[in-house]
Design a protein around this motif. Structure first.
Motif, PDB file in Angstrom:
ATOM      1  N   SER A 240       0.863  -1.190   0.000  1.00  0.00           N
ATOM      2  CA  SER A 240       0.000   0.000   0.000  1.00  0.00           C
ATOM      3  C   SER A 240       0.890   1.227   0.000  1.00  0.00           C
ATOM      4  N   GLY A 241       0.320   2.355  -0.443  1.00  0.00           N
ATOM      5  CA  GLY A 241       1.091   3.581  -0.575  1.00  0.00           C
ATOM      6  C   GLY A 241       1.775   3.601  -1.932  1.00  0.00           C
ATOM      7  N   LEU A 256      14.226  -8.962  -5.489  1.00  0.00           N
ATOM      8  CA  LEU A 256      14.489 -10.202  -4.741  1.00  0.00           C
ATOM      9  C   LEU A 256      13.621 -11.353  -5.263  1.00  0.00           C
ATOM     10  N   GLY A 257      12.932 -11.100  -6.367  1.00  0.00           N
ATOM     11  CA  GLY A 257      12.214 -12.197  -7.036  1.00  0.00           C
ATOM     12  C   GLY A 257      10.732 -12.263  -6.759  1.00  0.00           C
ATOM     13  N   ALA A 258      10.190 -11.259  -6.051  1.00  0.00           N
ATOM     14  CA  ALA A 258       8.757 -11.292  -5.757  1.00  0.00           C
ATOM     15  C   ALA A 258       7.955 -10.661  -6.886  1.00  0.00           C
ATOM     16  N   LYS A 259       6.665 -10.974  -6.894  1.00  0.00           N
ATOM     17  CA  LYS A 259       5.756 -10.341  -7.848  1.00  0.00           C
ATOM     18  C   LYS A 259       4.919  -9.337  -7.058  1.00  0.00           C
ATOM     19  N   VAL A 260       5.212  -8.049  -7.252  1.00  0.00           N
ATOM     20  CA  VAL A 260       4.489  -6.991  -6.526  1.00  0.00           C
ATOM     21  C   VAL A 260       3.290  -6.583  -7.367  1.00  0.00           C
ATOM     22  N   VAL A 261       2.085  -6.740  -6.829  1.00  0.00           N
ATOM     23  CA  VAL A 261       0.896  -6.547  -7.674  1.00  0.00           C
ATOM     24  C   VAL A 261       0.042  -5.327  -7.322  1.00  0.00           C
ATOM     25  N   THR A 262       0.339  -4.651  -6.203  1.00  0.00           N
ATOM     26  CA  THR A 262      -0.479  -3.467  -5.886  1.00  0.00           C
ATOM     27  C   THR A 262       0.367  -2.285  -5.414  1.00  0.00           C
ATOM     28  N   LEU A 263      -0.178  -1.088  -5.601  1.00  0.00           N
ATOM     29  CA  LEU A 263       0.287   0.158  -4.987  1.00  0.00           C
ATOM     30  C   LEU A 263      -0.994   0.966  -4.742  1.00  0.00           C
ATOM     31  N   SER A 264      -0.915   1.978  -3.875  1.00  0.00           N
ATOM     32  CA  SER A 264      -2.149   2.724  -3.588  1.00  0.00           C
ATOM     33  C   SER A 264      -1.843   4.167  -3.228  1.00  0.00           C
ATOM     34  N   ASP A 265      -2.899   4.976  -3.145  1.00  0.00           N
ATOM     35  CA  ASP A 265      -2.803   6.267  -2.464  1.00  0.00           C
ATOM     36  C   ASP A 265      -4.122   6.478  -1.739  1.00  0.00           C
ATOM     37  N   SER A 266      -4.335   7.693  -1.231  1.00  0.00           N
ATOM     38  CA  SER A 266      -5.525   7.859  -0.400  1.00  0.00           C
ATOM     39  C   SER A 266      -6.819   7.849  -1.211  1.00  0.00           C
ATOM     40  N   ASN A 267      -6.725   7.767  -2.544  1.00  0.00           N
ATOM     41  CA  ASN A 267      -7.936   7.697  -3.359  1.00  0.00           C
ATOM     42  C   ASN A 267      -8.294   6.289  -3.820  1.00  0.00           C
ATOM     43  N   GLY A 268      -7.352   5.333  -3.740  1.00  0.00           N
ATOM     44  CA  GLY A 268      -7.655   3.987  -4.211  1.00  0.00           C
ATOM     45  C   GLY A 268      -6.381   3.199  -4.469  1.00  0.00           C
ATOM     46  N   ASP A 310     -11.354   4.260  -3.951  1.00  0.00           N
ATOM     47  CA  ASP A 310     -11.860   4.214  -2.561  1.00  0.00           C
ATOM     48  C   ASP A 310     -11.730   2.846  -1.908  1.00  0.00           C
ATOM     49  N   GLU A 311     -10.762   2.046  -2.339  1.00  0.00           N
ATOM     50  CA  GLU A 311     -10.569   0.742  -1.691  1.00  0.00           C
ATOM     51  C   GLU A 311      -9.107   0.562  -1.310  1.00  0.00           C
ATOM     52  N   ARG A 312      -8.875  -0.349  -0.369  1.00  0.00           N
ATOM     53  CA  ARG A 312      -7.507  -0.704   0.027  1.00  0.00           C
ATOM     54  C   ARG A 312      -7.138  -2.032  -0.636  1.00  0.00           C
ATOM     55  N   PRO A 313      -5.843  -2.322  -0.768  1.00  0.00           N
ATOM     56  CA  PRO A 313      -5.452  -3.502  -1.558  1.00  0.00           C
ATOM     57  C   PRO A 313      -5.661  -4.853  -0.879  1.00  0.00           C
ATOM     58  N   TRP A 314      -6.108  -4.895   0.383  1.00  0.00           N
ATOM     59  CA  TRP A 314      -5.964  -6.125   1.179  1.00  0.00           C
ATOM     60  C   TRP A 314      -6.886  -7.276   0.783  1.00  0.00           C
ATOM     61  N   THR A 315      -7.796  -7.038  -0.187  1.00  0.00           N
ATOM     62  CA  THR A 315      -8.686  -8.128  -0.621  1.00  0.00           C
ATOM     63  C   THR A 315      -8.040  -9.015  -1.691  1.00  0.00           C
ATOM     64  N   ILE A 316      -6.916  -8.568  -2.231  1.00  0.00           N
ATOM     65  CA  ILE A 316      -6.249  -9.344  -3.299  1.00  0.00           C
ATOM     66  C   ILE A 316      -5.461 -10.506  -2.666  1.00  0.00           C
ATOM     67  N   PRO A 317      -5.634 -11.750  -3.176  1.00  0.00           N
ATOM     68  CA  PRO A 317      -4.876 -12.878  -2.614  1.00  0.00           C
ATOM     69  C   PRO A 317      -3.369 -12.639  -2.715  1.00  0.00           C
ATOM     70  N   LEU A 322       2.964  -5.717   2.614  1.00  0.00           N
ATOM     71  CA  LEU A 322       3.854  -4.689   3.149  1.00  0.00           C
ATOM     72  C   LEU A 322       3.093  -3.355   3.175  1.00  0.00           C
ATOM     73  N   PRO A 323       2.388  -3.064   4.277  1.00  0.00           N
ATOM     74  CA  PRO A 323       1.668  -1.782   4.347  1.00  0.00           C
ATOM     75  C   PRO A 323       2.649  -0.626   4.479  1.00  0.00           C
ATOM     76  N   CYS A 324       2.609   0.312   3.539  1.00  0.00           N
ATOM     77  CA  CYS A 324       3.609   1.401   3.488  1.00  0.00           C
ATOM     78  C   CYS A 324       2.952   2.761   3.310  1.00  0.00           C
ATOM     79  N   ALA A 325       1.693   2.929   3.756  1.00  0.00           N
ATOM     80  CA  ALA A 325       1.033   4.227   3.563  1.00  0.00           C
ATOM     81  C   ALA A 325       0.920   5.000   4.871  1.00  0.00           C
ATOM     82  N   THR A 326       0.056   4.527   5.799  1.00  0.00           N
ATOM     83  CA  THR A 326      -0.224   5.362   6.972  1.00  0.00           C
ATOM     84  C   THR A 326      -0.753   4.525   8.140  1.00  0.00           C
ATOM     85  N   GLN A 327      -1.019   5.193   9.268  1.00  0.00           N
ATOM     86  CA  GLN A 327      -1.470   4.457  10.464  1.00  0.00           C
ATOM     87  C   GLN A 327      -2.906   3.923  10.289  1.00  0.00           C
TER      88      GLN A 327
END
Ligand code: NDP
Length: 451
Positions: A240-241, A256-268, A310-317, A322-327
């Motif tokens: 996130s973030g 390091l070989g991972a597949k990073v599938v999401t990024l976000s901001d405060s709008n989605g 208006d959604e957060r990434p946490w519903t994606i399998p 790694l939450p990196c946006a805010t509290q």
């Protein structure tokens, strides 16, 4: 927890809440630490007699000030500036500056409190502080941001200095803002010192400081994964973030070989099922750091990706989050989604992104989970390395800084394992980080007398 210890926690928290009414985030941060360290404190009566914990939750100094500035149309704005100097037992105050509309005293105090333990964990000589303003640079011109930074620093400069208090960046404060803040500090104080970190490479900054929080987060996560014989290779990662921490966490996880599938901001958030690659990362760096655009623009460049407003990434399998946006960006329901989606490791890049209810779910389900004060300490650690380089008037190579960053993150991981290993062999990183961070600060405070 035995009854005596539970009573200690309850009565301690009742006092903190009564004395700091309405400061929800501060209460949350204090409770987490007190619950971890209470068994330690109650078994050392001298710590109770010295009222170490009562002193640790009381900032040494809180500075609150008016920040007047004028926008490009000539309209006057009044913002509020803060610096919470929490604890100087281990060294000069050190901690970031946040410019975001949500900033208030509770958020400043929670961040300064967390910073005290985080800085202790780095093993470098730094006390804890945090500062900021309810000003948002979003949508403001460079000139407006400069005028705001100059007004902010005009007051702050009285309270900081290379051996007193050394601020850095945080949300809304990146290289541009540090430049404007440093310029005004230098002009008013007539000194070129390392009073701010995160400086430009040509004028005292450290190589790898911009990358340090995100890279350090991935080094720490690697150590966590190793405890289960795992690595980033082939894992699906949610981030996130889309700011400083998120960008470099994504880059390192990908390398390091991972597949990073999401990024976000405060709008989605954006979901890219193909994963990020070097070219897509360059697009994100330009979008966020140069054009100062929004993350939804990613899908125009990469149509295979989907934007979820208006959604957060946490519903994606996923395997790793790694939450990196805010509290408080992972609440109870988000944590359930992560567990249901197969996530087995959550490492925090942001400060306190998981609510207590979310953390309970991670622990109940046996996830590897690390709090920000441990896993995001690479940023302040590298700020500490920048301070050392400034004092020596030397510049280390990227390889030297990276090697120190890796060592510090490995040492923090080892400290968490030392103090957080449970009877069943699993590691409670919250407990480990809090106790390891607390012991050094408490010992230093005991040594330094009643101050
Ligand atoms: P940036 O300002 O560079 O980026 C912040 C990102 O988080 C942006 O994408 C922003 O989106 C998003 N964000 C901010 N507030 C919210 C919100 N309320 N809801 C959803 N998204 C939000 O900040 P950093 O990357 O520097 O900091 C991110 C986190 O990491 C913070 O918790 C910070 O305290 C922590 N941290 C930072 C360190 C550093 O070295 N920079 C060190 C250690 C911790 P938008 O553009 O819409 O605001």
């Amino acid at each position: 927890m035995d009854r005596f210890t539970k009573n200690y926690v309850d009565s301690f928290m009742a006092d903190v809440i009564a004395k700091n009414p309405g400061e929800r985030e501060f209460h949350q941060a204090v409770r987490e630490v007190v619950e971890s360290v209470a068994p330690y404190i109650t078994s050392y009566p001298q710590l109770m007699d010295l009222k170490i914990m009562e002193r640790i939750v009381e900032p040494e100094r809180v500075i609150l000030f008016r920040v007047p500035w004028m926008d490009d149309r000539g309209e006057i704005h009044i913002n509020r500036g803060y610096r919470v100097q929490m604890n100087s037992a281990l060294g000069p105050y050190k901690g970031g500056i946040r410019f975001h509309e949500s900033v208030n005293l509770s958020i400043m105090k929670f961040l300064a409190f967390e910073q005290t333990f985080k800085n202790s964990l780095t093993t470098l000589p730094m006390g804890g502080a945090k500062g900021g303003s309810d000003f948002s640079p979003k949508g403001r011109s460079d000139n407006e941001v400069m005028r705001f930074c100059q007004s902010f620093m005009t007051e702050l400069q009285r309270h900081i200095g290379a051996d007193t208090d050394v601020p850095a960046g945080d949300i809304g404060v990146g290289g541009r803002e540090i430049g404007f803040l440093f310029g005004q500090y230098k002009r008013l104080r007539d000194e070129f010192t390392g009073t701010l970190t995160g400086k430009g490479l040509a004028w005292g900054g450290s190589l790898l400081r911009p990358e340090a929080t995100g890279y350090g987060l991935c080094y720490f996560t690697e150590s966590m994964l190793k405890t289960r014989g795992e690595s980033f290779a082939g894992k699906t990662v949610l981030i996130s973030g889309a700011g400083n921490v998120a960008q470099y966490a994504a880059q390192k996880a990908m390398r390091l070989g991972a597949k990073v599938v999401t990024l976000s901001d405060s709008n989605g958030f954006i979901y890219d099922p193909d994963g990020l690659d070097e070219e897509k990362m360059q697009f994100v760096f330009t979008l966020k750091n140069i054009r100062r655009g929004r993350i939804k623009e990613y899908v125009s460049a990469y149509p295979n990706a989907v934007y979820y407003p208006d959604e957060r990434p946490w519903t994606i399998p996923c395997d790793i989050a790694l939450p990196c946006a805010t509290q408080n960006e992972i609440e109870e329901q988000d944590a359930r989604h992560l567990v249901d989606g197969g996530c087995f490791c959550v490492a925090e890049g942001a400060n306190m992104p998981s609510t207590p209810e979310a953390i309970a779910i991670f622990h109940q389900n046996g996830l590897l989970y690390s709090p920000g004060k441990a896993s995001n300490a690479g940023g302040v650690a590298t700020s500490g390395l920048e301070m050392s380089q400034n004092s020596m008037r030397r510049k280390w190579t990227a390889e030297e800084v990276d090697a120190q960053l890796r060592r510090i993150m490995a040492d923090i991981h080892a400290a968490c394992v030392k103090y957080g290993t449970q009877e069943d062999g699993s590691v409670n990183y919250v407990k480990g980080a809090n106790i390891a961070g607390f012991i050094k600060v408490a010992d230093a405070m005991s040594d330094q007398g009643l101050v």
